[in-house]
Design a protein around this motif. Structure first.
Motif, PDB file in Angstrom:
ATOM      1  N   VAL A 178      50.865  69.626  23.020  1.00  0.00           N
ATOM      2  CA  VAL A 178      52.083  69.467  22.617  1.00  0.00           C
ATOM      3  C   VAL A 178      52.117  70.667  21.502  1.00  0.00           C
ATOM      4  CG1 VAL A 178      53.560  67.821  21.008  1.00  0.00           C
ATOM      5  CG2 VAL A 178      52.240  67.036  22.905  1.00  0.00           C
ATOM      6  N   ASN A 179      53.367  71.489  21.471  1.00  0.00           N
ATOM      7  CA  ASN A 179      53.439  72.459  20.600  1.00  0.00           C
ATOM      8  C   ASN A 179      54.641  71.800  19.603  1.00  0.00           C
ATOM      9  OD1 ASN A 179      54.601  74.855  19.249  1.00  0.00           O
ATOM     10  ND2 ASN A 179      54.038  75.743  20.966  1.00  0.00           N
ATOM     11  N   VAL A 180      54.048  72.059  18.088  1.00  0.00           N
ATOM     12  CA  VAL A 180      54.968  71.454  17.034  1.00  0.00           C
ATOM     13  C   VAL A 180      55.087  72.879  16.185  1.00  0.00           C
ATOM     14  CG1 VAL A 180      54.873  69.981  14.884  1.00  0.00           C
ATOM     15  CG2 VAL A 180      53.660  69.236  17.258  1.00  0.00           C
ATOM     16  N   LYS A 181      56.275  73.255  15.912  1.00  0.00           N
ATOM     17  CA  LYS A 181      56.659  74.182  15.113  1.00  0.00           C
ATOM     18  C   LYS A 181      57.490  73.574  13.755  1.00  0.00           C
ATOM     19  CE  LYS A 181      57.487  77.300  19.064  1.00  0.00           C
ATOM     20  NZ  LYS A 181      56.466  78.273  18.767  1.00  0.00           N
ATOM     21  N   ILE A 182      56.951  73.797  12.901  1.00  0.00           N
ATOM     22  CA  ILE A 182      57.596  73.456  11.259  1.00  0.00           C
ATOM     23  C   ILE A 182      58.228  74.600  10.869  1.00  0.00           C
ATOM     24  CG2 ILE A 182      57.091  72.447   9.210  1.00  0.00           C
ATOM     25  CD1 ILE A 182      54.880  70.857  10.450  1.00  0.00           C
ATOM     26  N   ARG A 183      59.528  74.570  10.531  1.00  0.00           N
ATOM     27  CA  ARG A 183      60.174  75.479   9.904  1.00  0.00           C
ATOM     28  C   ARG A 183      60.056  75.663   8.378  1.00  0.00           C
ATOM     29  NH1 ARG A 183      63.794  73.276  13.250  1.00  0.00           N
ATOM     30  NH2 ARG A 183      64.336  74.441  14.981  1.00  0.00           N
ATOM     31  N   ASN A 184      59.802  76.821   7.883  1.00  0.00           N
ATOM     32  CA  ASN A 184      59.752  77.101   6.376  1.00  0.00           C
ATOM     33  C   ASN A 184      60.920  76.584   5.731  1.00  0.00           C
ATOM     34  OD1 ASN A 184      59.456  78.234   3.836  1.00  0.00           O
ATOM     35  ND2 ASN A 184      58.653  79.701   4.345  1.00  0.00           N
ATOM     36  N   PRO A 185      60.895  75.462   5.020  1.00  0.00           N
ATOM     37  CA  PRO A 185      62.323  74.796   4.130  1.00  0.00           C
ATOM     38  C   PRO A 185      62.576  75.661   3.382  1.00  0.00           C
ATOM     39  CG  PRO A 185      60.244  73.715   3.592  1.00  0.00           C
ATOM     40  CD  PRO A 185      59.606  74.510   4.535  1.00  0.00           C
ATOM     41  N   TRP A 186      62.090  76.732   2.585  1.00  0.00           N
ATOM     42  CA  TRP A 186      62.596  77.504   1.849  1.00  0.00           C
ATOM     43  C   TRP A 186      63.058  78.935   2.554  1.00  0.00           C
ATOM     44  CZ3 TRP A 186      57.772  75.118   1.425  1.00  0.00           C
ATOM     45  CH2 TRP A 186      57.724  74.037   0.536  1.00  0.00           C
ATOM     46  N   ASP A 187      62.753  79.201   3.550  1.00  0.00           N
ATOM     47  CA  ASP A 187      63.469  80.040   4.299  1.00  0.00           C
ATOM     48  C   ASP A 187      63.495  79.918   5.741  1.00  0.00           C
ATOM     49  OD1 ASP A 187      64.445  82.452   5.673  1.00  0.00           O
ATOM     50  OD2 ASP A 187      62.840  83.887   4.674  1.00  0.00           O
ATOM     51  N   THR A 188      64.477  79.008   6.354  1.00  0.00           N
ATOM     52  CA  THR A 188      64.498  78.488   7.707  1.00  0.00           C
ATOM     53  C   THR A 188      64.532  79.351   8.699  1.00  0.00           C
ATOM     54  OG1 THR A 188      66.702  78.155   7.559  1.00  0.00           O
ATOM     55  CG2 THR A 188      65.407  76.431   6.895  1.00  0.00           C
ATOM     56  N   THR A 189      64.525  80.917   8.371  1.00  0.00           N
ATOM     57  CA  THR A 189      64.611  81.855   9.736  1.00  0.00           C
ATOM     58  C   THR A 189      63.274  81.974  10.101  1.00  0.00           C
ATOM     59  OG1 THR A 189      64.332  83.700   7.952  1.00  0.00           O
ATOM     60  CG2 THR A 189      66.739  82.700   8.688  1.00  0.00           C
TER      61      THR A 189
ATOM     62  N   ILE B 184      59.439  69.795  18.273  1.00  0.00           N
ATOM     63  CA  ILE B 184      58.325  69.388  19.221  1.00  0.00           C
ATOM     64  C   ILE B 184      58.544  69.397  20.684  1.00  0.00           C
ATOM     65  CG2 ILE B 184      56.684  67.540  19.691  1.00  0.00           C
ATOM     66  CD1 ILE B 184      57.091  66.707  16.798  1.00  0.00           C
ATOM     67  N   THR B 185      57.631  70.188  21.372  1.00  0.00           N
ATOM     68  CA  THR B 185      57.721  70.359  23.014  1.00  0.00           C
ATOM     69  C   THR B 185      56.470  69.774  23.628  1.00  0.00           C
ATOM     70  OG1 THR B 185      59.450  71.949  22.538  1.00  0.00           O
ATOM     71  CG2 THR B 185      58.412  71.608  24.804  1.00  0.00           C
ATOM     72  N   ASP B 186      56.555  68.976  24.391  1.00  0.00           N
ATOM     73  CA  ASP B 186      55.309  68.463  25.097  1.00  0.00           C
ATOM     74  C   ASP B 186      55.138  69.198  26.725  1.00  0.00           C
ATOM     75  OD1 ASP B 186      53.443  66.842  26.597  1.00  0.00           O
ATOM     76  OD2 ASP B 186      54.313  64.812  25.977  1.00  0.00           O
ATOM     77  N   PHE B 187      53.959  69.683  26.727  1.00  0.00           N
ATOM     78  CA  PHE B 187      53.782  70.813  27.800  1.00  0.00           C
ATOM     79  C   PHE B 187      52.797  70.091  28.603  1.00  0.00           C
ATOM     80  CE2 PHE B 187      55.692  73.597  24.848  1.00  0.00           C
ATOM     81  CZ  PHE B 187      56.206  74.325  25.777  1.00  0.00           C
TER      82      PHE B 187
END
Length: 397
Positions: free
Chosen positions: A73-84, A66-69
């Motif tokens: 606010v930009n929230v990026k959620i990684r794919n837990p089954w493929d964290t790339t 999470i980054t506050d601009f």
């Protein structure tokens, strides 16, 4: 994974969706909801390059960034089954401000969310603890909720019962017109059905896929941002962390670590939490010598009865969860499988069960791991908590 309509949606597609939901009595509500969400729940595709911003630091959670601009606010959620890869990107914009012209790609969510549809009891429980229960407009699977206050609000018509999470009542959802839908993603789920086609932001709550209890609980800070209760969420997490770490350190510092057996045989296999699972780590953190702590894979692992008996027949204590109308007894346990009586924990009457049909284990424990750990410490090292009464587990009779 993007589930929302964008600003280039044609009139023809709108009418196609209206036809698709012909079973809804008031189709005009659907059209109105689409028009509204085109502006409040659209997908930003400007793709601007972000610079600067204040990073919100997470101590334990690894699948959320999470980054506050300032203006958003930009929230990026990684794919837990493929964290790339990313599972989802959300752009949180205050509802009382003008939508910025240039935004990065992502699902726009106007905050704070004032009217949420919540699929899972655990998130209903969290929002209740954060003091924003009045911002829940509807729930799914209401029959599984074990919170009297929520049940009363549903009975009074103040919270909509949207039916089964696997096949929710679309007409009720359209009438509710929620600001967002909170649900849990699953690997290879094939999508979320009709709900992802009606223009409502879908918040994919992947907290349960974190690799530790504190990492899962730390996601409450994200939900605090969504519902405008950041301070309450941050404060609650600090309490959870302090309690959990204090209990863990006290239990693990002891020289005695009783051998622990967990769960019951189900069907042809005995599914035991691995040492690498969140549950398996709970047992170790509670000061137990967990019999499957050496199995480092995540999740539950199926074993034969014989394999579990070989490892756990001399276990000092035994804990398991179950869901039944009445609480389990030693007699019922033996009737279910007479071989259970051969375990030392059975002979010594040191078995504890958690009947999830009556206690809010699933509603509370993911975001209050300190409460669950306190139960386990009481069971494994009762001398550390002489005056504490169990919250989830109870001794078999």
């Amino acid at each position: 994974m993007q589930f929302l309509l964008n600003n280039h949606l044609s009139v023809g597609v709108l009418f196609a969706h209206t036809f698709f939901f012909s079973k809804v009595k008031h189709s005009i509500l659907i059209l109105s909801l689409f028009v509204t969400t085109l502006f409040s729940a659209c997908i930003s595709k400007n793709g601007i390059e972000e610079q600067g911003g204040a990073k919100i630091q997470f101590k334990y959670a690894s699948n959320i960034d999470i980054t506050d601009f300032g203006g958003y606010v930009n929230v990026k959620i990684r794919n837990p089954w493929d964290t790339t890869k990313l599972l989802h990107t959300y752009i949180l914009v205050p509802a009382d401000s003008v939508l910025p012209t240039l935004l990065p790609s992502g699902t726009i969510v106007r905050t704070p969310i004032k009217n949420a549809l919540v699929y899972t009891s655990v998130h209903v429980g969290l929002l209740s603890n954060l003091g924003v229960l009045n911002q829940i407009g509807g729930v799914c699977d209401a029959k599984y909720l074990l919170q009297p206050k929520v049940s009363q609000l549903i009975a009074d018509g103040k919270i909509v019962d949207a039916g089964d999470a696997m096949s929710p009542d679309i007409e009720k959802i359209v009438q509710l017109a929620p600001d967002a839908v909170l649900l849990s993603p699953f690997e290879n789920s094939g999508g979320y059905g009709v709900i992802e086609n009606i223009g409502i932001p879908i918040i994919e709550c992947a907290d349960y896929m974190e690799n530790s209890s504190l990492a899962c609980a730390e996601w409450m800070r994200f939900y605090g941002l969504l519902f405008g209760c950041e301070s309450a969420a941050d404060s609650l997490f600090l309490v959870v962390e302090k309690n959990y770490c204090s209990l863990r350190d006290s239990a693990m510092a002891l020289s005695d670590h009783p051998l622990l057996l967990a769960e019951l045989k189900t069907g042809s296999a005995w599914y035991v939490p691995s040492g690498g699972s969140t549950t398996g780590r709970f047992y170790v953190d509670a000061g137990a010598n967990y019999i499957f702590a050496d199995i480092k894979t995540a999740g539950a692992v199926p074993y034969s009865f014989e394999s579990v008996f070989e490892r756990g027949h001399n276990a000092d204590c035994w804990v398991f969860k179950y869901n039944r109308p009445i609480d389990m007894t030693y007699k019922q346990l033996q009737l279910e499988n007479e071989l259970y009586a051969k375990f030392s924990a059975f002979k010594n009457r040191h078995i504890y069960g958690c009947n999830t049909a009556h206690v809010p284990y699933y509603d509370e424990a993911p975001f209050r791991p300190d409460w669950l750990l306190r139960d386990l410490v009481k069971i494994i090292h009762p001398e550390l908590l002489p005056d504490y009464e169990l919250r989830y587990y109870s001794a078999l009779e």
